[in-house]
Design a protein around this motif. Structure first.
Motif, PDB file in Angstrom:
ATOM      1  N   ARG A 192      44.036   0.564  99.833  1.00  0.00           N
ATOM      2  CA  ARG A 192      43.159   0.418  98.667  1.00  0.00           C
ATOM      3  C   ARG A 192      42.856  -1.045  98.404  1.00  0.00           C
ATOM      4  N   GLU A 193      43.886  -1.882  98.344  1.00  0.00           N
ATOM      5  CA  GLU A 193      43.681  -3.295  98.035  1.00  0.00           C
ATOM      6  C   GLU A 193      42.910  -4.014  99.135  1.00  0.00           C
ATOM      7  N   THR A 194      43.231  -3.710 100.388  1.00  0.00           N
ATOM      8  CA  THR A 194      42.494  -4.308 101.510  1.00  0.00           C
ATOM      9  C   THR A 194      41.028  -3.915 101.442  1.00  0.00           C
ATOM     10  N   SER A 226      46.671   6.902  87.806  1.00  0.00           N
ATOM     11  CA  SER A 226      45.610   6.436  86.910  1.00  0.00           C
ATOM     12  C   SER A 226      44.488   7.452  86.746  1.00  0.00           C
ATOM     13  N   ASN A 227      44.610   8.609  87.418  1.00  0.00           N
ATOM     14  CA  ASN A 227      43.573   9.638  87.358  1.00  0.00           C
ATOM     15  C   ASN A 227      42.226   9.127  87.871  1.00  0.00           C
ATOM     16  N   SER A 228      42.251   8.281  88.895  1.00  0.00           N
ATOM     17  CA  SER A 228      41.047   7.700  89.467  1.00  0.00           C
ATOM     18  C   SER A 228      40.941   8.057  90.944  1.00  0.00           C
ATOM     19  N   ILE A 229      39.775   7.837  91.512  1.00  0.00           N
ATOM     20  CA  ILE A 229      39.594   8.003  92.951  1.00  0.00           C
ATOM     21  C   ILE A 229      39.877   6.663  93.597  1.00  0.00           C
ATOM     22  N   MET A 230      40.854   6.625  94.493  1.00  0.00           N
ATOM     23  CA  MET A 230      41.193   5.384  95.200  1.00  0.00           C
ATOM     24  C   MET A 230      40.053   4.955  96.116  1.00  0.00           C
ATOM     25  N   TYR A 289      35.361  -5.301 100.725  1.00  0.00           N
ATOM     26  CA  TYR A 289      34.027  -4.950 100.271  1.00  0.00           C
ATOM     27  C   TYR A 289      33.630  -5.647  98.970  1.00  0.00           C
ATOM     28  N   ASN A 290      34.548  -6.470  98.442  1.00  0.00           N
ATOM     29  CA  ASN A 290      34.289  -7.241  97.216  1.00  0.00           C
ATOM     30  C   ASN A 290      33.875  -6.344  96.049  1.00  0.00           C
ATOM     31  N   VAL A 291      34.663  -5.296  95.844  1.00  0.00           N
ATOM     32  CA  VAL A 291      34.422  -4.352  94.756  1.00  0.00           C
ATOM     33  C   VAL A 291      35.493  -4.586  93.694  1.00  0.00           C
ATOM     34  N   PRO A 292      35.081  -4.701  92.419  1.00  0.00           N
ATOM     35  CA  PRO A 292      36.079  -4.899  91.365  1.00  0.00           C
ATOM     36  C   PRO A 292      37.086  -3.746  91.340  1.00  0.00           C
ATOM     37  N   PRO A 293      38.380  -4.063  91.305  1.00  0.00           N
ATOM     38  CA  PRO A 293      39.397  -3.012  91.318  1.00  0.00           C
ATOM     39  C   PRO A 293      39.400  -2.227  89.998  1.00  0.00           C
ATOM     40  N   TYR A 294      39.498  -0.919  90.111  1.00  0.00           N
ATOM     41  CA  TYR A 294      39.535  -0.057  88.919  1.00  0.00           C
ATOM     42  C   TYR A 294      40.903  -0.109  88.241  1.00  0.00           C
ATOM     43  N   TRP A 295      41.935  -0.553  88.956  1.00  0.00           N
ATOM     44  CA  TRP A 295      43.300  -0.471  88.439  1.00  0.00           C
ATOM     45  C   TRP A 295      43.723  -1.706  87.642  1.00  0.00           C
ATOM     46  N   MET A 296      42.840  -2.636  87.452  1.00  0.00           N
ATOM     47  CA  MET A 296      43.200  -3.848  86.696  1.00  0.00           C
ATOM     48  C   MET A 296      42.537  -3.861  85.352  1.00  0.00           C
ATOM     49  N   ASP A 356      44.232   8.578  93.080  1.00  0.00           N
ATOM     50  CA  ASP A 356      45.316   7.813  92.480  1.00  0.00           C
ATOM     51  C   ASP A 356      45.876   8.676  91.356  1.00  0.00           C
ATOM     52  N   LYS A 357      46.990   9.344  91.608  1.00  0.00           N
ATOM     53  CA  LYS A 357      47.538  10.295  90.647  1.00  0.00           C
ATOM     54  C   LYS A 357      48.019   9.627  89.361  1.00  0.00           C
TER      55      LYS A 357
END
Length: 121
Positions: A107-109, A41-45, A114-121, A38-39
């Motif tokens: 990413r959102e799907t 937010s500098n995160s791994i999608m 997998y019920n993983v908390p989103p890093y982008w929120m 994710d360019k």
């Protein structure tokens, strides 16, 4: 500096690509084909896990949230805590779908499934 699980904080993407992935039962589910970044937010999608197919033909891909992968040195690969049934029922993609809509739909799907908390929120 190491993380709480003893892993280093940094790793070269070239060392991650090709690494095997297992579920907690020890079943090999595939290998990491790529890592989507994710360019903004500098995160791994997500990690792109390839499975099926032969010589790249007919292969499908799981988009697994990066936070779900834990490296296990004894296996020489990553482990995900999902059951075989969860993985078999998970959304699959072809290579072109992974980056369409800048990867946000996949990413959102993936994070929802997998019920993983989103890093982008």
């Amino acid at each position: 500096m190491a993380t709480a699980s003893g892993h280093t904080q940094a790793i070269q993407a070239s060392r991650v690509i090709g690494t095997d992935v297992y579920n907690t039962d020890g079943h090999h589910i595939g290998s990491i084909e790529d890592v989507m970044l994710d360019k903004l937010s500098n995160s791994i999608m997500f990690a792109v896990i390839g499975f099926g197919g032969f010589l790249g033909i007919g292969e499908k891909y799981h988009a697994i949230p990066w936070a779900s992968l834990d490296y296990d040195p004894s296996r020489g690969g990553y482990v995900v805590s999902f059951t075989r049934e969860q993985l078999e029922a998970a959304p699959v993609y072809d290579i072109s779908e992974l980056s369409s809509t800048d990867g946000t739909k996949v990413r959102e799907t993936s994070y929802n499934y997998y019920n993983v908390p989103p890093y982008w929120m």
